[in-house]
Design a protein around this motif. Sequence first.
Motif, PDB file in Angstrom:
ATOM      1  N   GLU A   3     -36.652  49.911 -30.167  1.00 21.29           N
ATOM      2  CA  GLU A   3     -35.175  49.665 -29.474  1.00 21.29           C
ATOM      3  C   GLU A   3     -35.277  48.100 -29.237  1.00 21.29           C
ATOM      4  O   GLU A   3     -33.986  47.948 -28.463  1.00 21.29           O
ATOM      5  CB  GLU A   3     -35.094  50.494 -28.627  1.00 21.29           C
ATOM      6  N   ASP A   4     -36.050  47.300 -29.503  1.00 26.46           N
ATOM      7  CA  ASP A   4     -35.831  45.984 -28.870  1.00 26.46           C
ATOM      8  C   ASP A   4     -35.052  45.191 -29.908  1.00 26.46           C
ATOM      9  O   ASP A   4     -34.642  45.487 -30.915  1.00 26.46           O
ATOM     10  CB  ASP A   4     -37.542  45.319 -29.221  1.00 26.46           C
ATOM     11  N   MET A   5     -34.756  44.052 -29.376  1.00 22.65           N
ATOM     12  CA  MET A   5     -33.746  43.159 -29.951  1.00 22.65           C
ATOM     13  C   MET A   5     -34.358  41.770 -29.697  1.00 22.65           C
ATOM     14  O   MET A   5     -34.898  41.565 -28.702  1.00 22.65           O
ATOM     15  CB  MET A   5     -32.418  43.124 -29.070  1.00 22.65           C
ATOM     16  N   PHE A   6     -34.335  41.000 -30.792  1.00 22.06           N
ATOM     17  CA  PHE A   6     -35.140  39.567 -30.536  1.00 22.06           C
ATOM     18  C   PHE A   6     -33.712  38.619 -30.818  1.00 22.06           C
ATOM     19  O   PHE A   6     -32.937  38.751 -31.707  1.00 22.06           O
ATOM     20  CB  PHE A   6     -36.172  39.555 -31.684  1.00 22.06           C
ATOM     21  N   VAL A   7     -34.142  37.472 -30.090  1.00 21.83           N
ATOM     22  CA  VAL A   7     -33.203  36.419 -30.152  1.00 21.83           C
ATOM     23  C   VAL A   7     -33.883  34.974 -30.721  1.00 21.83           C
ATOM     24  O   VAL A   7     -35.069  34.803 -30.476  1.00 21.83           O
ATOM     25  CB  VAL A   7     -32.657  35.922 -28.800  1.00 21.83           C
ATOM     26  N   PHE A   8     -33.294  34.651 -31.913  1.00 21.81           N
ATOM     27  CA  PHE A   8     -33.809  33.606 -32.518  1.00 21.81           C
ATOM     28  C   PHE A   8     -32.663  32.374 -32.299  1.00 21.81           C
ATOM     29  O   PHE A   8     -31.573  32.777 -32.751  1.00 21.81           O
ATOM     30  CB  PHE A   8     -33.852  33.970 -34.191  1.00 21.81           C
ATOM     31  N   ARG A   9     -33.482  31.251 -32.106  1.00 20.86           N
ATOM     32  CA  ARG A   9     -32.548  30.119 -32.281  1.00 20.86           C
ATOM     33  C   ARG A   9     -32.462  29.308 -33.715  1.00 20.86           C
ATOM     34  O   ARG A   9     -33.422  29.340 -34.429  1.00 20.86           O
ATOM     35  CB  ARG A   9     -33.019  29.146 -31.398  1.00 20.86           C
ATOM     36  N   ILE A  10     -31.266  29.066 -34.125  1.00 22.04           N
ATOM     37  CA  ILE A  10     -30.912  28.669 -35.364  1.00 22.04           C
ATOM     38  C   ILE A  10     -31.115  27.006 -35.348  1.00 22.04           C
ATOM     39  O   ILE A  10     -30.226  26.366 -34.970  1.00 22.04           O
ATOM     40  CB  ILE A  10     -29.607  28.753 -35.841  1.00 22.04           C
ATOM     41  N   ASP A  11     -32.271  26.707 -36.005  1.00 22.66           N
ATOM     42  CA  ASP A  11     -32.591  25.278 -35.673  1.00 22.66           C
ATOM     43  C   ASP A  11     -32.544  24.541 -37.203  1.00 22.66           C
ATOM     44  O   ASP A  11     -32.593  25.398 -38.050  1.00 22.66           O
ATOM     45  CB  ASP A  11     -33.754  24.870 -35.469  1.00 22.66           C
ATOM     46  N   ILE A  12     -32.155  23.130 -37.155  1.00 17.58           N
ATOM     47  CA  ILE A  12     -32.097  22.512 -38.556  1.00 17.58           C
ATOM     48  C   ILE A  12     -33.388  21.994 -38.598  1.00 17.58           C
ATOM     49  O   ILE A  12     -33.611  21.018 -38.019  1.00 17.58           O
ATOM     50  CB  ILE A  12     -30.733  21.493 -38.428  1.00 17.58           C
ATOM     51  N   ASN A  13     -34.105  21.883 -39.884  1.00 16.69           N
ATOM     52  CA  ASN A  13     -35.294  21.168 -39.993  1.00 16.69           C
ATOM     53  C   ASN A  13     -35.180  19.833 -40.521  1.00 16.69           C
ATOM     54  O   ASN A  13     -33.801  19.502 -40.673  1.00 16.69           O
ATOM     55  CB  ASN A  13     -36.509  21.981 -40.859  1.00 16.69           C
ATOM     56  N   GLU A  14     -36.081  18.966 -40.828  1.00 23.76           N
ATOM     57  CA  GLU A  14     -36.219  17.784 -41.401  1.00 23.76           C
ATOM     58  C   GLU A  14     -35.430  17.681 -42.833  1.00 23.76           C
ATOM     59  O   GLU A  14     -34.901  16.630 -43.034  1.00 23.76           O
ATOM     60  CB  GLU A  14     -37.572  17.079 -41.488  1.00 23.76           C
ATOM     61  N   GLU A  15     -35.406  18.646 -43.486  1.00 24.00           N
ATOM     62  CA  GLU A  15     -34.811  18.715 -44.948  1.00 24.00           C
ATOM     63  C   GLU A  15     -33.429  19.307 -44.882  1.00 24.00           C
ATOM     64  O   GLU A  15     -32.656  19.277 -45.615  1.00 24.00           O
ATOM     65  CB  GLU A  15     -35.670  19.711 -45.913  1.00 24.00           C
ATOM     66  N   GLY A  16     -32.794  19.360 -43.467  1.00 26.30           N
ATOM     67  CA  GLY A  16     -31.528  19.858 -43.598  1.00 26.30           C
ATOM     68  C   GLY A  16     -31.406  21.454 -43.656  1.00 26.30           C
ATOM     69  O   GLY A  16     -30.148  21.722 -43.676  1.00 26.30           O
ATOM     70  N   ASN A  17     -32.380  22.229 -43.600  1.00 25.75           N
ATOM     71  CA  ASN A  17     -32.199  23.506 -43.975  1.00 25.75           C
ATOM     72  C   ASN A  17     -32.372  24.199 -42.380  1.00 25.75           C
ATOM     73  O   ASN A  17     -32.884  23.870 -41.536  1.00 25.75           O
ATOM     74  CB  ASN A  17     -33.536  24.182 -44.741  1.00 25.75           C
ATOM     75  N   GLU A  18     -31.488  25.635 -42.387  1.00 28.81           N
ATOM     76  CA  GLU A  18     -31.778  26.207 -41.366  1.00 28.81           C
ATOM     77  C   GLU A  18     -33.150  26.831 -41.111  1.00 28.81           C
ATOM     78  O   GLU A  18     -33.695  27.399 -42.051  1.00 28.81           O
ATOM     79  CB  GLU A  18     -30.515  27.351 -41.479  1.00 28.81           C
TER      80      GLU A  18
END
Length: 81
Positions: free
Chosen positions: A43-58
Amino acid sequence: MEEKEVMSFRDEEGNKVDFEAIAKIYLEEQGYLLLSPLDEACEDMFVFRIDINEEGNEELNLVEDDKEFEEVKREYKKLIY
């Protein structure tokens, strides 16, 4: 009925784990994705930060900082209540 958005990842042992996208939240200009495992025993929920890498991808990075996690959790509660 709304269709679930399912994302698959590999765990440390290389096993495939499926997650349902619960919400996408923005705090200031930083985006976060809340995911819940499709395994009904968990029943867990996980939180992920959406970062942009050096190639400009999420890139999704697990939020491990307690303060950051609590801020996202508070914002999510505002959406559901």
